[in-house]
Design a protein around this motif. Structure first.
Motif, short mmCIF file in Angstrom:
data_model
loop_
_atom_site.label_atom_id
_atom_site.label_comp_id
_atom_site.label_asym_id
_atom_site.label_seq_id
_atom_site.Cartn_x
_atom_site.Cartn_y
_atom_site.Cartn_z
N ILE A 22 -7.11 1.47 22.06
CA ILE A 22 -7.82 0.69 21.04
C ILE A 22 -7.01 0.52 19.76
CG2 ILE A 22 -9.82 0.69 19.49
CD1 ILE A 22 -11.29 2.29 21.74
N ALA A 23 -6.45 1.60 19.23
CA ALA A 23 -6.03 1.68 17.83
C ALA A 23 -4.89 0.75 17.45
CB ALA A 23 -5.65 3.12 17.50
N ALA A 24 -4.97 0.25 16.22
CA ALA A 24 -3.88 -0.52 15.62
C ALA A 24 -2.77 0.42 15.20
CB ALA A 24 -4.40 -1.31 14.41
N ASN A 25 -1.63 -0.16 14.87
CA ASN A 25 -0.48 0.62 14.38
C ASN A 25 0.08 -0.07 13.14
OD1 ASN A 25 1.48 2.60 14.27
ND2 ASN A 25 2.84 1.56 15.70
N TYR A 26 -0.74 -0.13 12.09
CA TYR A 26 -0.48 -0.90 10.88
C TYR A 26 0.93 -0.63 10.35
CZ TYR A 26 -2.43 -3.46 6.85
OH TYR A 26 -2.73 -4.40 5.89
N ASN A 27 1.75 -1.70 10.29
CA ASN A 27 3.15 -1.53 9.94
C ASN A 27 3.57 -2.62 8.95
OD1 ASN A 27 6.12 -1.85 10.13
ND2 ASN A 27 5.96 -0.26 11.67
N LEU A 28 4.00 -2.22 7.76
CA LEU A 28 4.33 -3.19 6.71
C LEU A 28 5.54 -4.03 7.07
CD1 LEU A 28 3.75 -1.04 3.51
CD2 LEU A 28 2.28 -2.82 4.44
N ARG A 29 6.49 -3.48 7.81
CA ARG A 29 7.66 -4.25 8.19
C ARG A 29 7.26 -5.40 9.11
NH1 ARG A 29 9.78 1.04 8.40
NH2 ARG A 29 11.44 1.41 6.86
N PRO B 164 0.83 -1.22 0.00
CA PRO B 164 0.00 0.00 0.00
C PRO B 164 0.85 1.25 0.00
CG PRO B 164 -0.01 -1.03 2.18
CD PRO B 164 0.69 -1.98 1.26
N MET B 165 0.30 2.31 -0.53
CA MET B 165 1.01 3.60 -0.56
C MET B 165 0.85 4.31 0.78
SD MET B 165 0.10 5.11 -4.32
CE MET B 165 0.89 6.66 -3.92
N HIS B 166 1.87 5.08 1.14
CA HIS B 166 1.77 5.93 2.31
C HIS B 166 1.25 7.29 1.89
CE1 HIS B 166 3.74 3.43 5.38
NE2 HIS B 166 4.40 2.91 4.36
N LYS C 80 -6.80 -1.23 -5.38
CA LYS C 80 -7.00 -1.14 -3.94
C LYS C 80 -7.32 -2.50 -3.34
CE LYS C 80 -10.09 1.04 -0.61
NZ LYS C 80 -11.28 1.88 -0.46
N SER C 81 -7.99 -3.38 -4.10
CA SER C 81 -8.32 -4.72 -3.59
C SER C 81 -7.07 -5.56 -3.39
CB SER C 81 -9.28 -5.43 -4.56
OG SER C 81 -8.60 -5.84 -5.75
N ILE C 82 -5.95 -5.15 -3.98
CA ILE C 82 -4.69 -5.88 -3.84
C ILE C 82 -3.73 -5.16 -2.89
CG2 ILE C 82 -2.62 -6.65 -5.10
CD1 ILE C 82 -4.52 -7.01 -7.54
N THR C 83 -3.60 -3.86 -3.06
CA THR C 83 -2.64 -3.11 -2.25
C THR C 83 -3.24 -2.61 -0.94
OG1 THR C 83 -3.19 -1.00 -3.28
CG2 THR C 83 -1.50 -2.33 -4.35
N GLY C 84 -4.58 -2.45 -0.91
CA GLY C 84 -5.21 -1.84 0.25
C GLY C 84 -5.25 -0.33 0.10
N PRO C 85 -5.93 0.34 1.04
CA PRO C 85 -6.02 1.81 0.95
C PRO C 85 -4.71 2.49 1.30
CG PRO C 85 -7.06 1.01 2.96
CD PRO C 85 -6.68 -0.21 2.17
N VAL C 86 -4.65 3.79 1.03
CA VAL C 86 -3.47 4.59 1.38
C VAL C 86 -3.30 4.59 2.90
CG1 VAL C 86 -2.48 6.90 1.34
CG2 VAL C 86 -3.73 6.04 -0.65
N LEU C 87 -2.07 4.33 3.34
CA LEU C 87 -1.81 4.22 4.78
C LEU C 87 -1.57 5.59 5.41
CD1 LEU C 87 0.54 1.12 5.13
CD2 LEU C 87 -1.93 1.25 5.47
N LYS C 88 -2.24 5.79 6.54
CA LYS C 88 -1.97 6.96 7.37
C LYS C 88 -1.33 6.48 8.67
CE LYS C 88 -5.80 9.88 5.78
NZ LYS C 88 -7.03 10.60 6.21
#
Length: 881
Positions: free
Chosen positions: A334-341, A204-206, A282-290
């Motif tokens: 609560i919140a996740a911390n979505y991290n590609l690494r 996904p793109m940042h 988007k179905s493959i990469t997912g949405p833009v990451l914040k």
């Protein structure tokens, strides 16, 4: 002197000779353009293309989209960005596969890829045309492009390019889509546009691009150097996707399109195709990451939430500053911390772990592709059953390995301990408390976080049962989380939602020893670092196969319309009633995708024996009877049941013996034969019951039907005789088993009777076609099916006996279930309860809920107690006799 004036001075004979030479050089036609690629690769071009074309995979589900098209259609492939390689790849790959391949490149010119002879003909053709018309021949206005399309060639068009837009907008150069629309309006055959995308980077793109993206291009639009590097070094990582084909004739006939002129139809078509491609990517990469901080700020600065915080502070007489601080702390909790690494690291670790402990992951690729297609339309809510802690890891792992973004996962706060908590957050987990009671602010913040995830386009995985099943079957759904997600949709977080029921099953679960302890009334051990370290022993064992199956995604928008649900007019009670009904529908869909395993069938054959000791031959006969009924119902069977049935059953028997679930009556017996007798260990019946319950969903209709036939107590009966009895069992066990709301009781009965007839249990009456006869041999088999209900009937009878002796009943369901369990344990010791597996906290909880809802709250309700006790006691004696 101009060149054309020079030719005027030539004699007619000379000009005729020149004409003959030109005609000879041009051949049969004078139509030559650099937009047509003949496909005769030079040696160098062929060598350059060979490796990437072979290494880049084009999946079967993409090819099926082409095969499904009308054979008479004119096919156009559409790429978002202008890339020559996209054309060359599809030209070479599809030509090799014998499928329609692009030959015409709209706005593409193949100067350096064409043979010299063809380039000379192109030059000569255009020069000749110029001297006759004083303008150069146009690819579109000449009609050549559409003549070639009409003759069966396929085209290739790109949608977005800065230079081309400038030329179309400022210099009024031809727009290929405009000409395609005009072509379609004069053509009876449909023009089919297939949007395609070659995705070089599937991450996904940042939101904020890094230096590498600035220099070498973004993930969505990588620069030529980045593309070439990936092509040469890692072509196998490149993903090729064909989106849903667009029928241009149907598009132009839409009410909002047909009244527009061709120019505006072109704009709408381009926007529509680009949107399809964006959704496909988007179905493959997912949405833009914040970043986590950005998401937190977006949530806390929303106008509606700020107004709520102000009201909350005023109502509770606390400062707004303190309220804001509390809200920020809740999001941090609560919140996740979505991290590609972390996700990539997890992929590497889990691949190693799963290869060590499992014999394989079994799934249907078509189901995954279908799910991905739906993600192009709306976010997915993944609703798996929950049998093991591994469920948290398996589904994201499967999606990641199949080029889909990892979902955000609703996880219990008990899993947020160090060091797993930060790792889970990095993998997309967000944590919630077990109960929201009395936590108004927390509930509001959690709902706002869900809305934000859906607004950004993330998929969410939620365990509808609320916790892991310790019984092997599905638990009663908890509609609270589902209700919050549906409310987020109704609040405008997204245009639609697709709920995906998912079955995750194991040949053997890792936690079976812990489950045995909890089923028998022991307390649940909390998750700790010490417990994590001790799990290393599991890596030394094998746990068979894992089965993952995805049911058809269900659109919440469509379902609400079907159920005539108007959220604006519905009360809170009506809304939650709708959510509960929808939750039961999802549970039934999960059961529909369940896989029958040999462990479950053999465990059923063991526990449904009339006696605690039995021969191998008797057990195999029961197992084969159950298997025949599964095949009659077209149930999904594990591969081992289809390959070598005898060897599979023998393997399971030896496995149960080695794990001390049962033992040989004659310990000196060296070889196991059909006459070998076994005895089940009482303290292991609960674990065997877990495996039996993993397949019980398939046998519930057969068990209900068998009990209804036994209760009729006649060898001759009709289907209407069974309906009332069947419906009583459905109502009694409403929270135990989940029926498909679209299948009627009569349909279930009819299907079961067909299965019983094929098994020789029933035969149609020769004199009356509406009557059925029970065979003497069939009576014995009928009780094998009815025996599936015995533990539940005993549990419900125990609950009634508890209600009968107690005047004050605890209101808390968990506390009540523990009290009933203590009472049941005493009855078991007195031999008033015969089956140890009936001492189940889950069964007791469901029984207490049912009886409370039906007017039984203690010893004062003796009339109702006697009514149910009489029926249940009669059924138990009838089955066990």
């Amino acid at each position: 002197m101009h060149l054309f004036q020079f030719f005027k001075t030539l004699t007619r004979k000379t000009r005729a000779r020149i004409r003959c030479i030109i005609d000879y050089l041009l051949g049969d036609t004078s139509d030559y353009f650099t937009n047509l690629y003949p496909g005769n690769h030079s040696y160098i071009t062929r060598k350059i293309l060979q490796r990437p074309v072979r290494k880049i995979n084009l999946d079967d589900h993409n090819l099926e989209k082409i095969n499904a098209l009308d054979k008479n259609a004119c096919i156009i492939y559409a790429s978002k960005n202008k890339r020559l390689f996209d054309f060359l790849y599809f030209h070479s790959r599809l030509k090799e596969l014998g499928m329609p391949y692009p030959e015409l490149g709209f706005d593409l010119h193949f100067f350096f890829l064409l043979p010299v002879k063809r380039l000379l003909r192109i030059w000569l053709s255009h020069l000749d045309y110029f001297f006759h018309h004083f303008t150069f021949k146009d690819f579109y206005r000449s009609g050549y492009a559409f003549q070639e399309l009409y003759s069966g060639k396929s085209g290739f068009v790109h949608l977005i390019e800065e230079d081309d837009f400038y030329n179309r907008f400022i210099r009024a150069t031809p727009d290929p889509l405009f000409h395609l629309i005009e072509f379609q309006k004069h053509l009876k055959r449909p023009v089919i546009i297939i949007p395609e995308d070659i995705i070089y980077v599937t991450r996904p793109m940042h939101k904020n691009p890094g230096l590498g993206e600035i220099l070498f291009g973004t993930h969505e639009k990588p620069g030529w150097l980045k593309r070439m590097t990936i092509l040469m070094r890692h072509p196998e990582k490149i993903r090729v996707e064909l989106a849903r084909p667009v029928n241009l004739k149907e598009f132009l006939s839409r009410p909002e399109i047909q009244h527009l002129d061709s120019e505006f139809q072109t704009h709408r078509l381009r926007s529509f195709l680009v949107d399809i491609l964006n959704r496909q990517r988007k179905s493959i990469t997912g949405p833009v990451l914040k970043s986590r901080q950005e998401i937190t700020e977006d949530i806390l600065t929303r106008q509606s939430l700020r107004e709520f915080l102000a009201e909350y502070a005023a109502e509770n007489n606390i400062s707004l500053k303190k309220t804001n601080k509390k809200a920020a702390a809740y999001i941090n909790e609560i919140a996740a911390n979505y991290n590609l690494r972390i996700i990539n690291l997890g992929n590497w670790i889990l691949t190693w772990i799963f290869k060590n402990i499992f014999e394989g992951l079994v799934m249907d690729q078509k189901q995954i592709n279908r799910m991905r297609e739906k993600y192009t339309e709306a976010p997915l809510i993944l609703v798996p059953c929950h049998k093991s802690h591994l469920d948290y890891l398996l589904l994201p792992y499967v999606m990641f390995r199949n080029n889909m973004p990892c979902p955000h996962i609703a996880a219990g706060k008990n899993l947020s301990f160090w060091p797993l908590g930060p790792l889970f957050r990095g993998g997309g987990a967000f944590f919630l408390r077990r109960t929201f009671k009395g936590a108004k602010l927390y509930s509001k913040i959690f709902a706002a976080y869900l809305e934000k995830l859906l607004y950004e386009g993330f998929n969410i995985k939620i365990f509808i049962e609320g916790g892991r099943s310790r019984t092997g079957k599905l638990l009663t759904p908890r509609p609270g989380g589902m209700g919050m997600i549906i409310k987020a949709y109704l609040n405008g977080a997204c245009d639609n939602l697709y709920f995906v029921p998912i079955f995750v099953g194991y040949d053997r679960v890792l936690e079976e020893d812990a489950y045995l302890k909890e089923i028998e009334g022991g307390s649940k051990s909390p998750e700790t670092l010490k417990g994590l370290i001790s799990t290393r022993k599991f890596l030394k064992k094998k746990y068979g196969k894992v089965y993952i199956r995805f049911d058809d995604p269900i659109s919440i928008k469509t379902y609400m319309q079907k159920m005539h649900m108007d959220p604006a007019r519905a009360s809170d009670q009506e809304f939650m009633s709708f959510v509960k009904k929808f939750s039961y529908k999802l549970m039934a869909a999960i059961n529909r995708q369940a896989v029958a395993t040999p462990h479950g069938i053999v465990a059923s054959a063991i526990l449904n024996s009339p006696k605690n000791n039995f021969s191998k031959g008797q057990m195999i006969e029961r197992a084969n009877t159950y298997l025949n009924m599964l095949m009659n119902d077209k149930v999904e069977l594990s591969e081992t049941l289809l390959l070598d049935l005898d060897n599979t059953f023998n393997t399971v028997i030896h496995n149960f013996l080695s794990r001390n679930f049962m033992e040989l009556v004659d310990e000196d017996e060296e070889e196991i034969t059909d006459d070998t007798y076994f005895i089940v260990k009482h303290n292991k019946r609960a674990i065997l019951d877990y495996y039996k319950n993993s397949v019980i969903c398939f046998f519930v209709p057969s068990a209900y039907t068998a009990v209804a036939i036994l209760e009729v107590d006649r060898f001759k009966f009709s289907l209407p005789d069974l309906v009332r009895r069947y419906q009583f069992l459905e109502k009694l066990f409403h929270d135990e088993f989940f029926n498909d709301e679209e299948t009627t009781c009569e349909e279930y009965l009819s299907n079961c009777i067909k299965g019983f007839i094929s098994e020789g249990i029933l035969v149609p009456d020769p004199d009356r076609m509406d009557m059925l006869n029970l065979t003497s041999r069939g009576l014995r088999k009928l009780k094998w099916f009815a025996a599936f209900m015995l533990p539940f009937l005993e549990s419900y009878e125990t609950a009634l006996l508890y209600f009968e002796k107690e005047n004050k009943i605890p209101r808390d369901e968990k506390e009540m279930a523990k009290k009933i369990h203590s009472h049941g344990s005493r009855l078991y010791k007195r031999k008033q309860v015969t089956l140890k597996e009936s001492l189940s906290l889950i069964n007791y909880r469901n029984a207490a809920r049912f009886f409370s809802q039906n007017g039984i709250n203690g010893s004062d309700d003796q009339i109702q107690i006697d009514y149910y006790k009489q029926i249940i006691n009669r059924l138990i004696r009838m089955i066990a006799s």
